[in-house]
Design an enzyme around this catalytic site. Structure first.
Site, mmCIF file in Angstrom:
data_model
loop_
_atom_site.group_PDB
_atom_site.id
_atom_site.type_symbol
_atom_site.label_atom_id
_atom_site.label_comp_id
_atom_site.label_asym_id
_atom_site.label_seq_id
_atom_site.Cartn_x
_atom_site.Cartn_y
_atom_site.Cartn_z
ATOM 1 N N LYS A 166 -1.063 -7.456 -8.573
ATOM 2 C CA LYS A 166 -1.834 -6.597 -9.478
ATOM 3 C C LYS A 166 -1.086 -6.281 -10.765
ATOM 4 O O LYS A 166 -1.690 -6.180 -11.834
ATOM 5 C CB LYS A 166 -2.235 -5.307 -8.757
ATOM 6 C CG LYS A 166 -1.080 -4.394 -8.388
ATOM 7 C CD LYS A 166 -1.508 -3.245 -7.512
ATOM 8 C CE LYS A 166 -1.742 -3.660 -6.087
ATOM 9 N NZ LYS A 166 -0.533 -4.032 -5.326
ATOM 10 N N GLU B 96 -8.544 -12.240 -6.416
ATOM 11 C CA GLU B 96 -9.354 -11.337 -5.604
ATOM 12 C C GLU B 96 -8.517 -10.280 -4.897
ATOM 13 O O GLU B 96 -8.895 -9.107 -4.816
ATOM 14 C CB GLU B 96 -10.145 -12.141 -4.558
ATOM 15 C CG GLU B 96 -11.015 -11.307 -3.648
ATOM 16 C CD GLU B 96 -12.145 -10.615 -4.391
ATOM 17 O OE1 GLU B 96 -12.096 -9.372 -4.490
ATOM 18 O OE2 GLU B 96 -13.051 -11.308 -4.876
ATOM 19 N N GLY C 48 -7.199 -5.786 -1.995
ATOM 20 C CA GLY C 48 -6.585 -6.413 -0.830
ATOM 21 C C GLY C 48 -7.646 -7.195 -0.083
ATOM 22 O O GLY C 48 -8.238 -8.127 -0.617
ATOM 23 N N GLY D 292 5.101 3.337 7.400
ATOM 24 C CA GLY D 292 5.114 2.109 6.610
ATOM 25 C C GLY D 292 4.018 2.022 5.571
ATOM 26 O O GLY D 292 3.832 0.972 4.946
ATOM 27 N N LYS E 185 -5.045 -1.379 -10.947
ATOM 28 C CA LYS E 185 -6.269 -1.901 -10.344
ATOM 29 C C LYS E 185 -7.501 -1.578 -11.177
ATOM 30 O O LYS E 185 -8.355 -2.441 -11.391
ATOM 31 C CB LYS E 185 -6.413 -1.341 -8.925
ATOM 32 C CG LYS E 185 -5.349 -1.853 -7.963
ATOM 33 C CD LYS E 185 -5.425 -1.170 -6.617
ATOM 34 C CE LYS E 185 -4.369 -1.691 -5.654
ATOM 35 N NZ LYS E 185 -4.389 -0.986 -4.356
ATOM 36 N N GLY F 69 -2.198 -4.434 3.613
ATOM 37 C CA GLY F 69 -1.870 -4.970 4.926
ATOM 38 C C GLY F 69 -1.715 -6.473 4.864
ATOM 39 O O GLY F 69 -2.306 -7.151 4.010
#
Length: 415
Positions: A100, A124, A129, A182, A200, A298
């Site tokens: 990004k 994309e 994500g 995390g 973004k 993720g």
């Protein structure tokens, strides 16, 4: 077989390799071509990896191999990703990315280079994500005039705010939990100060409105100043606080674009987007409101979006996809001081409450007091109607001159 390369073998890069190798047959069926991984670029050694024979430390191996048609750049950051991407596009290779920061700062230039060399630069995974948003905006919703885009674009801050709202957990404790799970980096600045969401929303604005909106032109404010008192007042008002990235075109064709905490009503489709989930609302003139929802980060969700772009590139080897925007400058964006919106303010002062109310009524537009239980002595909050940011700041300065401390000021959204 079409040969691909992956630059970076971190969380996302290893996920890209995993998805490509575990879904070989279904990918081949959908693209009408088998996709192989010829190189994996990383400066580290992975002696126990089953892909040991594919690793290289030399970018030139990828650049100079004519068999490699598509490259996934999942390194992150601007350098050396920018230089590598530029040279790959100039050599006639398509590039896909989840980066990004690179798209937000260099997107216009890289898209221009891709167009000049009849290849693709797809991204994309850079915004949602695993949540699709670039392709729907550029294809499925292309017949609409997009009035507005607004969304919860950062899962880390959304997790922290959810803990504050649901469990009355202080910001510092919620951040610590996010780091332990995390969700947040050791240095969480990009998340909690709104920089990630700013990149973004700048990408989405550039795509939809046709001119590059650089992150430095996006007003960006994080959540570090949000307190449990603000959360409680938001609940009494009838809503919640979320970090929102928002852009809309104004009547003078400039863009009102911002990332900041906002009060949103509980009836909003974004109000119940909680934990690490993202939600992106697109307001079209024909479709009305359309919302995209899911985990915004993720390993495998992001890798899935990267691989989908690789597949798209393979389908368009002979003819590039139309995905483009022109360069832009500061004139694209309306100065933040001139933008106007309703506002929540939380105040504290030793003056009688009636005196504070009189001052607020002379300085703000139609202020309504918000009452919450267990409020601190001398604390009071109001919701007021539209005022420019410049007028808000003058009003707050006048309050301070009269011995009234402004503890918080938060935008009220119409989402």
């Amino acid at each position: 077989m079409v040969q691909a390369a992956v630059m970076g073998y971190g969380v996302v890069g290893s996920g890209v390799v995993e998805v490509l190798t575990q879904h070989t047959d279904s990918i081949a069926r959908r693209t009408k071509e088998e996709i192989g991984i010829k190189y994996i670029l990383d400066i580290r050694d992975f002696p126990d990896s089953p892909f040991q024979d594919k690793f290289t430390k030399s970018f030139d191996d990828i650049l100079n191999d004519d068999e490699v048609k598509v490259v996934a750049e999942v390194m992150g950051g601007v350098n050396p990703a920018y230089d590598f991407t530029k040279r790959l596009l100039e050599s006639g290779k398509s590039v896909v990315t989840s980066n990004k920061e690179l798209v937000a700062t260099k997107g216009a230039e890289l898209l221009r280079i891709a167009k000049e060399h009849n290849v693709n630069y797809l991204f994309e995974a850079s915004v949602g994500g695993g949540v699709p948003i670039i392709r729907p905006l550029s294809q499925c919703l292309a017949a609409n005039d997009v009035i507005e885009i607004a969304g919860i674009l950062n899962g880390t801050t959304n997790f922290i705010l959810t803990k504050m709202i649901r469990e009355n957990m202080p910001f510092e404790d919620a951040l610590k939990m996010a780091q332990e799970l995390g969700y947040a980096e050791k240095n969480p600045t990009a998340d909690v100060e709104g920089l990630d969401a700013g990149r973004k929303i700048s990408i989405l604005a550039s795509l939809v409105y046709g001119k590059h909106v650089y992150p430095q032109y996006v007003h960006t404010q994080g959540i570090t100043g949000i307190t449990l008192e603000d959360v409680a007042y938001a609940a009494s008002w009838g809503g919640v606080i979320k970090l929102i990235g928002q852009v809309k075109r104004l009547e003078d064709n400039t863009l009102d674009i911002t990332v900041e905490p906002m009060l949103i009503e509980k009836s909003s489709q974004l109000a119940n987007v909680d934990d690490v989930f993202n939600g992106i609302l697109v307001r079209g003139d024909s479709t009305g409101d359309v919302v995209f929802y899911g985990k915004g980060a993720g390993k495998l969700p992001t890798a899935s979006a990267v691989v989908a772009d690789i597949m798209d590139c393979v389908k368009h080897l002979a003819k590039r996809k139309y995905l483009d925007w022109a360069d832009g400058d500061a004139s694209v964006v309306k100065p933040y001081q001139e933008t106007s919106y309703p506002v929540y303010i939380r105040l504290s002062g030793n003056l009688p409450k009636q005196k504070i109310s009189e001052l607020v009524n002379t300085l703000f537009v139609n202020p309504r007091e918000i009452v919450r239980s267990n409020a601190k002595p001398n604390e009071v909050a109001y919701a007021a109607d539209d005022m420019t940011v410049e007028a808000q700041e003058k009003a707050m300065a006048a309050l301070e001159e009269n011995g009234i401390e402004v503890l918080s000021k938060i935008r009220i959204s119409d989402l």
